[in-house]
Write a protein that holds these residues in place. Sequence first.
Motif, mmCIF file in Angstrom:
data_model
loop_
_atom_site.group_PDB
_atom_site.id
_atom_site.type_symbol
_atom_site.label_atom_id
_atom_site.label_comp_id
_atom_site.label_asym_id
_atom_site.label_seq_id
_atom_site.Cartn_x
_atom_site.Cartn_y
_atom_site.Cartn_z
ATOM 1 N N GLN A 99 0.440 -1.059 -0.109
ATOM 2 C CA GLN A 99 -0.417 0.386 -0.602
ATOM 3 C C GLN A 99 0.781 1.557 0.039
ATOM 4 N N SER A 100 1.867 1.539 0.865
ATOM 5 C CA SER A 100 2.413 2.790 1.146
ATOM 6 C C SER A 100 4.175 2.205 1.150
ATOM 7 N N PRO A 101 5.027 2.087 -0.173
ATOM 8 C CA PRO A 101 6.636 1.599 0.160
ATOM 9 C C PRO A 101 7.449 2.106 0.876
ATOM 10 N N GLU A 102 6.838 4.096 0.763
ATOM 11 C CA GLU A 102 7.587 4.347 0.964
ATOM 12 C C GLU A 102 7.833 4.492 2.975
ATOM 13 N N LYS A 103 6.421 4.184 3.238
ATOM 14 C CA LYS A 103 6.364 4.240 5.462
ATOM 15 C C LYS A 103 6.817 2.817 5.405
ATOM 16 N N PHE A 104 6.621 1.796 4.237
ATOM 17 C CA PHE A 104 7.233 0.615 5.072
ATOM 18 C C PHE A 104 8.885 0.915 4.942
ATOM 19 N N GLU A 105 9.830 1.725 3.828
ATOM 20 C CA GLU A 105 10.411 1.849 4.134
ATOM 21 C C GLU A 105 11.319 2.695 5.443
ATOM 22 N N LEU A 106 10.265 3.311 5.802
ATOM 23 C CA LEU A 106 11.151 4.355 7.008
ATOM 24 C C LEU A 106 10.909 3.245 7.793
ATOM 25 N N LEU A 107 9.654 2.447 8.090
ATOM 26 C CA LEU A 107 10.007 1.766 9.379
ATOM 27 C C LEU A 107 10.907 0.565 9.280
ATOM 28 N N ALA A 108 11.465 0.290 7.955
ATOM 29 C CA ALA A 108 12.702 -1.123 7.815
ATOM 30 C C ALA A 108 13.908 0.009 7.754
ATOM 31 N N ARG A 109 14.059 1.655 8.082
ATOM 32 C CA ARG A 109 15.484 2.184 8.123
ATOM 33 C C ARG A 109 15.967 3.075 9.282
ATOM 34 N N THR A 110 14.548 2.851 10.196
ATOM 35 C CA THR A 110 15.129 3.676 11.324
ATOM 36 C C THR A 110 14.881 2.935 12.729
ATOM 37 N N PRO A 111 15.645 3.363 13.386
ATOM 38 C CA PRO A 111 16.227 2.441 14.412
ATOM 39 C C PRO A 111 15.584 2.878 15.205
ATOM 40 N N ILE A 112 15.111 2.062 16.218
ATOM 41 C CA ILE A 112 13.636 2.388 17.668
ATOM 42 C C ILE A 112 14.712 1.477 18.551
ATOM 43 N N ARG A 113 14.748 2.370 20.083
ATOM 44 C CA ARG A 113 15.061 1.231 20.866
ATOM 45 C C ARG A 113 13.413 1.239 22.072
ATOM 46 N N HIS A 114 13.312 -0.332 22.496
ATOM 47 C CA HIS A 114 12.641 -0.793 23.371
ATOM 48 C C HIS A 114 13.752 -0.706 24.758
ATOM 49 N N GLU A 115 12.819 -0.724 25.926
ATOM 50 C CA GLU A 115 13.391 -1.183 27.072
ATOM 51 C C GLU A 115 13.184 -1.983 28.347
ATOM 52 N N TYR A 116 13.517 -2.893 29.044
ATOM 53 C CA TYR A 116 12.460 -3.069 29.987
ATOM 54 C C TYR A 116 13.484 -2.711 31.164
#
Length: 408
Positions: free
Chosen positions: A271-288
């Motif tokens: 549906q939105s290749p550019e959104k997919f790309e962004l999620l695939a290229r952008t690092p985010i952090r998770h924390e416990y």
Amino acid sequence: MLTSAMFGTLYRNLLPAYKQAQLLCGFRNAQTTWRSAATFTLQEDCLVLNYGDTPMHFNYVWLRDHCRSASSYNAKTNQRNLDTGSIDLNIRPDNTTVEDGHLVLTWPGGHVSKYSLGWLAENSYERKKQVSVQPRILWNSDIYTKANIASAKWDKFMSCDDEVKKFLQNYLLYGIAFVDGVPATVEATEAVTQRVSLIRETTYGRMWCFTSDFSRGDTAYSQLALDRHTDTSYFQEPCGIQVFHCLKHEGTGGRTLLVDGFYAAEKLRQQSPEKFELLARTPIRHEYIENTDNHRNHMTGVGPLVNVYPWNNEVYMIRYNNYDRSVINTIPHDALQRWYVAHREYTTELRLPENELWVKLTPGKVIFIDNWRVMHGREAFTGLRQLCGCYLTRDDVLSAARCFDLQA
Ligand SMILES: C[N+](C)(C)CCCC[C@H](N)C(=O)O
Ligand SMILES: O=C(O)CCC(=O)C(=O)O
Ligand SMILES: [Fe+2]
């Protein structure tokens, strides 16, 4: 093994045309016998081999590095003997021929390397980027239900390797698989998992058994509903597999929610290749962060929400846990709004009722979940509910599958 029917249906409908071609090709390759005629040209920096559909480019250093002669490679241990650091980076063969289905190179100094054409074709970059590492059937609730996958049976599972193989094949294709008839004990649950893997010990223990007693500083240890998520997203390497066995529930609610994160990711890519790309290229952090009387932990894991192999763009891991996602400070301000929009579109897809598979885990039914792919959640519940299980080391599950000649 895999049939085209198993492979076909969904993946094909879901993917853009270029991806469809890749997948079909990937499937076909499993059975293709390579065309026997081969021609080659020697270029400045590589040998170009024409054999099969696509010309393949083989770098000269690569060819010397991948020599399978006894002095270069130990076929008993499947390890390289050759010191790659000693190859002349400007090496070129003195002589090149194709004989008897093999490419034969004579190097300066006289060393001869022989490669079967099939092996070269199989291992070329050109082929690798066309085929998927792991064939999968992406699903929504309807697709999974209609597939009518049989659960493995405890007795057979414990005694018969073929039952384990079938189970693993289902697991690889769908990212979930069940064993039924398991005695409702921690020991039996452990025994089932050891048919396929080593257990991955974590801060939660090796085998864990938990209930809504807030014994740990995490919502899992409550009666609250939990939205779909992947576990241990705050590890540098999130646990590969999660095993659950509900040993007891005297009360209401508590159904388990399962959603195929790869299905939703492919929908987003379509549906939105550019959104997919962004999620695939952008690092985010998770924390416990846990700070209770008995437990102190502080873990962080960094990586994109969608992880794809760089050579073929195949999705291999999702990190999606809105509870455990930590402060976002890895995204520049001019991309942040777009990231939230992309995250929203993925979330909306994940939440479509048709993508939700609800199951009630009951004593005897053990579920294995690919925690890199399939998200789990649960409905709020009342009463005493006891869940046991463990995490498995992904490498060992995949290794077990490959040892059964499954593609993993
Ligand atoms: C499964 N077990 C109850 C042992 C642990 C639960 C871990 C929960 C954590 N929020 C996460 O998603 O990783
Ligand atoms: O209670 C459940 O069914 C699952 C809770 C959960 O998400 C977990 O333990 O990882
Ligand atoms: Fe969880």
